[in-house]
Design an enzyme around this catalytic site. Structure first.
Site, PDB file in Angstrom:
ATOM      1  N   GLN A  48      -4.931  -1.091   9.719  1.00 61.37           N
ATOM      2  CA  GLN A  48      -4.822  -2.453   9.179  1.00 61.37           C
ATOM      3  C   GLN A  48      -5.468  -3.466  10.136  1.00 61.37           C
ATOM      4  O   GLN A  48      -5.129  -3.497  11.326  1.00 61.37           O
ATOM      5  CB  GLN A  48      -3.340  -2.798   8.937  1.00 61.37           C
ATOM      6  CG  GLN A  48      -3.100  -4.133   8.287  1.00 61.37           C
ATOM      7  CD  GLN A  48      -3.620  -4.211   6.847  1.00 61.37           C
ATOM      8  OE1 GLN A  48      -3.467  -3.268   6.066  1.00 61.37           O
ATOM      9  NE2 GLN A  48      -4.233  -5.322   6.497  1.00 61.37           N
TER      10      GLN A  48
ATOM     11  N   ASP B  49     -11.458   2.978   4.047  1.00 62.66           N
ATOM     12  CA  ASP B  49     -11.828   1.561   3.990  1.00 62.66           C
ATOM     13  C   ASP B  49     -13.349   1.404   3.889  1.00 62.66           C
ATOM     14  O   ASP B  49     -13.840   0.325   3.569  1.00 62.66           O
ATOM     15  CB  ASP B  49     -11.354   0.858   5.273  1.00 62.66           C
ATOM     16  CG  ASP B  49     -10.168  -0.056   5.018  1.00 62.66           C
ATOM     17  OD1 ASP B  49      -9.935  -0.406   3.847  1.00 62.66           O
ATOM     18  OD2 ASP B  49      -9.487  -0.401   5.997  1.00 62.66           O
TER      19      ASP B  49
ATOM     20  N   LYS C 284       0.840  -1.212   0.000  1.00 63.61           N
ATOM     21  CA  LYS C 284       0.000   0.000   0.000  1.00 63.61           C
ATOM     22  C   LYS C 284       0.867   1.251   0.000  1.00 63.61           C
ATOM     23  O   LYS C 284       0.618   2.195  -0.749  1.00 63.61           O
ATOM     24  CB  LYS C 284      -0.918   0.008   1.231  1.00 63.61           C
ATOM     25  CG  LYS C 284      -2.136  -0.887   1.085  1.00 63.61           C
ATOM     26  CD  LYS C 284      -2.858  -1.082   2.406  1.00 63.61           C
ATOM     27  CE  LYS C 284      -3.958  -2.129   2.257  1.00 63.61           C
ATOM     28  NZ  LYS C 284      -4.508  -2.596   3.526  1.00 63.61           N
TER      29      LYS C 284
END
Ligand code: NAP
Length: 303
Positions: free
Chosen positions: A107, A130, A63
């Site tokens: 994460q 997200d 990422k």
């Protein structure tokens, strides 16, 4: 461009997520250029990782690399596994206030002593790239404009690129997680599909999937979807990422397997995503796309 007729003995067109993701990232790079030169805004993505889970560290590295490649600022924070939840919440609060940070990603999974829902709810919804915040899932469910979870968004883009208008198609989603299954079903419903959601308590899933024009498998059970589960010509999206031992490749070696038995299903499906090279690359591309959307929203810019 992103669909290739397979050269192997398959009937299905192989949906090339890697190539599609490249084209999405190229669009993102152009948008970032416009934001920088015309609006003096450099989109910034902050990724927070708690603990040293090796799989999570690989994702995070990838990422960070791709974020800088498209010209965005990348902020990367590593916290030890025993970090108190309050310290993580404080870090999120700082990032919420930082105008250079337009997207925040924590994460998952988090260490057991942390409450994932509480951590996600601490992220400002407009920075929740997200799309897991309850405000964003509520907006998705009610047809509003919010952040859409990256994996289902990537699946929807591949489906629309393959099939065009999805209206009236029967889509069966296998899996009902908050991260993939539920938002996927919602996106397909918003695209006017007739949607069936199946899960671990569903009886005779194969009977249901055999009726489907579209199957999205997000289960976490390697190669569960067999050829006799699939209607001739159906489009199959395999979200599954299962790491299996592969002694044939050498001692200690592993291979990645999807939730679909690719080699048999590809002989009957109309189009199918491979694993790897299907949904995975599109997920990261959509994360970058969401960060641009977030930067535009926060600065009142429409591109
Ligand atoms: P999850 O939270 O574990 O959810 C799995 C879902 O599958 C649950 O709804 C569960 O049903 C259902 N399920 C489990 N066993 C089943 C069975 N035998 N028959 C029917 N349904 C069953 O997993 P997730 O986060 O949604 O992820 C699913 C898969 O996608 C995993 O392999 C994950 O690694 C992969 N993934 C890939 C990406 C990517 O970028 N490619 C992103 C996210 C996830 P219940 O609700 O009844 O328990």
């Amino acid at each position: 461009m992103a669909i290739e007729q397979s050269k192997e003995s398959t009937n299905a067109a192989i949906i090339d997520g890697k190539a599609f993701a490249l084209s999405v990232r190229s669009d993102v790079t152009k948008d970032v250029g416009i934001l920088k030169t015309q609006h003096n805004v450099t989109p910034g993505l902050a990724v927070v990782i708690v603990g040293a889970d090796p799989a999570s560290q690989i994702y995070v590295r990838s990422k960070v690399k791709l974020t800088t490649e498209v010209g965005m600022n990348s902020y990367h924070f590593e916290m030890p596994a025993d970090t108190p939840e309050a310290s993580l919440l404080e870090k999120i609060s700082d990032l919420n206030k930082d105008p250079k940070v337009h997207g925040i990603l924590v994460q998952l999974p988090l260490p057991k002593h942390m409450n994932e829902a509480k951590v996600i709810e601490a992220i400002t919804p407009s920075k929740d790239v997200d799309g897991f915040h309850v405000i964003n899932s509520g907006l998705l469910a009610t047809g509003g404009q919010g952040m859409v979870p990256c994996t289902p968004l990537g699946c929807l883009m591949m489906l629309q690129n393959t099939l065009g208008d999805l209206s009236g198609k029967h889509a069966v989603v296998i899996g009902r997680s908050n991260i993939v299954g539920k938002p996927m079903a919602q996106l397909l419903l918003n695209a006017n599909c007739t949607v069936t959601i199946t899960h671990s308590r569903t009886q005779n899933i194969a009977k249901i999937t055999r009726e489907a024009d579209i199957i999205v498998a997000a289960v976490g059970v390697p190669e569960m979807v067999k050829v006799d589960w699939v209607k001739e010509g159906a489009t199959v999206i395999d979200v599954g990422m299962n790491r299996l031992e592969a002694p044939e490749k050498g001692p200690g070696k592993t291979r990645l397997a999807g939730d679909v038995d690719f080699s048999s299903v590809a002989k009957k499906a109309g189009a199918i995503t491979p694993v790897p090279g299907g949904v995975g690359p599109m997920t990261i591309a959509c994360l970058l796309k969401n960060t641009v959307t977030a930067a535009c929203y926060q600065n009142n810019i429409s591109l």
